[in-house]
Design an enzyme around this catalytic site. Sequence first.
Site, PDB file in Angstrom:
ATOM      1  N   LYS A 159       6.206   1.396   9.163  1.00 22.48           N
ATOM      2  CA  LYS A 159       5.121   1.563   8.023  1.00 22.48           C
ATOM      3  C   LYS A 159       3.850   1.765   8.711  1.00 22.48           C
ATOM      4  O   LYS A 159       3.734   1.617   9.856  1.00 22.48           O
ATOM      5  CB  LYS A 159       5.009   0.131   7.218  1.00 22.48           C
TER       6      LYS A 159
ATOM      7  N   SER B 132       0.849  -1.204   0.216  1.00 20.30           N
ATOM      8  CA  SER B 132      -0.024   0.047  -0.049  1.00 20.30           C
ATOM      9  C   SER B 132       0.865   1.133   0.076  1.00 20.30           C
ATOM     10  O   SER B 132       1.967   1.137   0.231  1.00 20.30           O
ATOM     11  CB  SER B 132      -1.063  -0.096   1.414  1.00 20.30           C
ATOM     12  N   GLY B 133       0.240   2.405  -0.559  1.00 24.92           N
ATOM     13  CA  GLY B 133       0.927   3.473  -0.298  1.00 24.92           C
ATOM     14  C   GLY B 133       1.271   4.183  -1.681  1.00 24.92           C
ATOM     15  O   GLY B 133       1.086   3.624  -2.842  1.00 24.92           O
TER      16      GLY B 133
ATOM     17  N   GLY C 101       1.740   4.675   7.966  1.00 33.29           N
ATOM     18  CA  GLY C 101       1.111   6.017   7.577  1.00 33.29           C
ATOM     19  C   GLY C 101      -0.217   6.026   7.133  1.00 33.29           C
ATOM     20  O   GLY C 101      -1.002   6.894   7.482  1.00 33.29           O
TER      21      GLY C 101
ATOM     22  N   LYS D 183      12.711   8.710   2.511  1.00 31.23           N
ATOM     23  CA  LYS D 183      12.630   7.646   3.603  1.00 31.23           C
ATOM     24  C   LYS D 183      13.806   7.008   4.022  1.00 31.23           C
ATOM     25  O   LYS D 183      13.898   6.064   4.826  1.00 31.23           O
ATOM     26  CB  LYS D 183      11.631   6.713   2.942  1.00 31.23           C
TER      27      LYS D 183
ATOM     28  N   GLU E 104      -0.566  -5.205   5.799  1.00 32.11           N
ATOM     29  CA  GLU E 104       0.850  -5.466   5.271  1.00 32.11           C
ATOM     30  C   GLU E 104       1.782  -6.356   5.963  1.00 32.11           C
ATOM     31  O   GLU E 104       2.270  -7.151   5.000  1.00 32.11           O
ATOM     32  CB  GLU E 104       1.441  -3.811   5.154  1.00 32.11           C
TER      33      GLU E 104
ATOM     34  N   GLY F  31       5.738  -0.299   0.364  1.00 34.20           N
ATOM     35  CA  GLY F  31       6.552   1.003   0.663  1.00 34.20           C
ATOM     36  C   GLY F  31       6.730   1.047   2.187  1.00 34.20           C
ATOM     37  O   GLY F  31       6.840   0.114   2.890  1.00 34.20           O
ATOM     38  N   ALA F  32       7.119   2.061   2.457  1.00 34.46           N
ATOM     39  CA  ALA F  32       7.641   2.482   3.925  1.00 34.46           C
ATOM     40  C   ALA F  32       7.533   3.861   3.963  1.00 34.46           C
ATOM     41  O   ALA F  32       7.747   4.913   3.371  1.00 34.46           O
ATOM     42  CB  ALA F  32       9.208   1.844   3.988  1.00 34.46           C
ATOM     43  N   ASP F  33       7.377   4.241   5.324  1.00 35.90           N
ATOM     44  CA  ASP F  33       7.533   5.442   5.811  1.00 35.90           C
ATOM     45  C   ASP F  33       8.931   6.196   6.161  1.00 35.90           C
ATOM     46  O   ASP F  33       9.115   7.252   6.103  1.00 35.90           O
ATOM     47  CB  ASP F  33       6.409   5.718   7.058  1.00 35.90           C
TER      48      ASP F  33
END
Length: 232
Positions: free
Chosen positions: A99, A34-35, A101, A126, A108, A87-89
């Site tokens: 992760k 996601s993201g 956000g 990031k 996930e 994805g990642a924050d």
Amino acid sequence: MSNEKELLESSKKAAGYKAVDDYLSDGLRVGIGSGSTIKYVVDRIKEKGLNVVCVPTSFQSTQLIVDAGLTLSDLSRTPSLDITIDGADEVDPDFNIIKGGGGCQLQEKVVAYASKQLVIVADYTKDVKHLGENWKKGIPIEVIPMAYVPVMKKLESMSLTPVLRMAVNKAGPVVSDNGNFIIDAKFQPPLSNIPQLAIDIKMIPGVVETGLFINMAKKVYFGQKDGSTTSR
């Protein structure tokens, strides 16, 4: 400002495309994260015409898969996955990752755990020396609604500053895809002993999952401003 936004988008695209080019081929079972960066992963799969089975981690990624005309499955039909791209924050040098956000950290993590490998795609903002450097919103924690007040009190006793995430265009708190609340636990960087902190938070009754992903990613791609990628 718009130029900075364009640079961010091109870096996300570079990371998403590179991960697909390096890791995906026909016949694989793929978790779709996601993201904002994942859109480019799905775009690249469609562009290359790859015949893969896709398992989403959220309502958002379900829509991306359907809109792209890719093969949609779920963990009940496809319980073992070859790879998940997500994805990642934020990502630190020890592969500690924040992760969630977007509030999807539970699904996930479930999908990533069902995969042989997890590959992260992210933009250059990031890539940090320690968690909390750029990401100021804290550790996302999914909790069952009845427990959110005691959970917040416990988090406060752990030197965290918990905030119940509130919805933007509706009254009341954000509700996850699983019907739970999200607490954002803010902290003063640098965090010490992140693996133990992840365990301590998870052990609080009422906590369903945390946004700390520890030792789960095999590789991380960071898209750069010039459209290139670096990896770790």
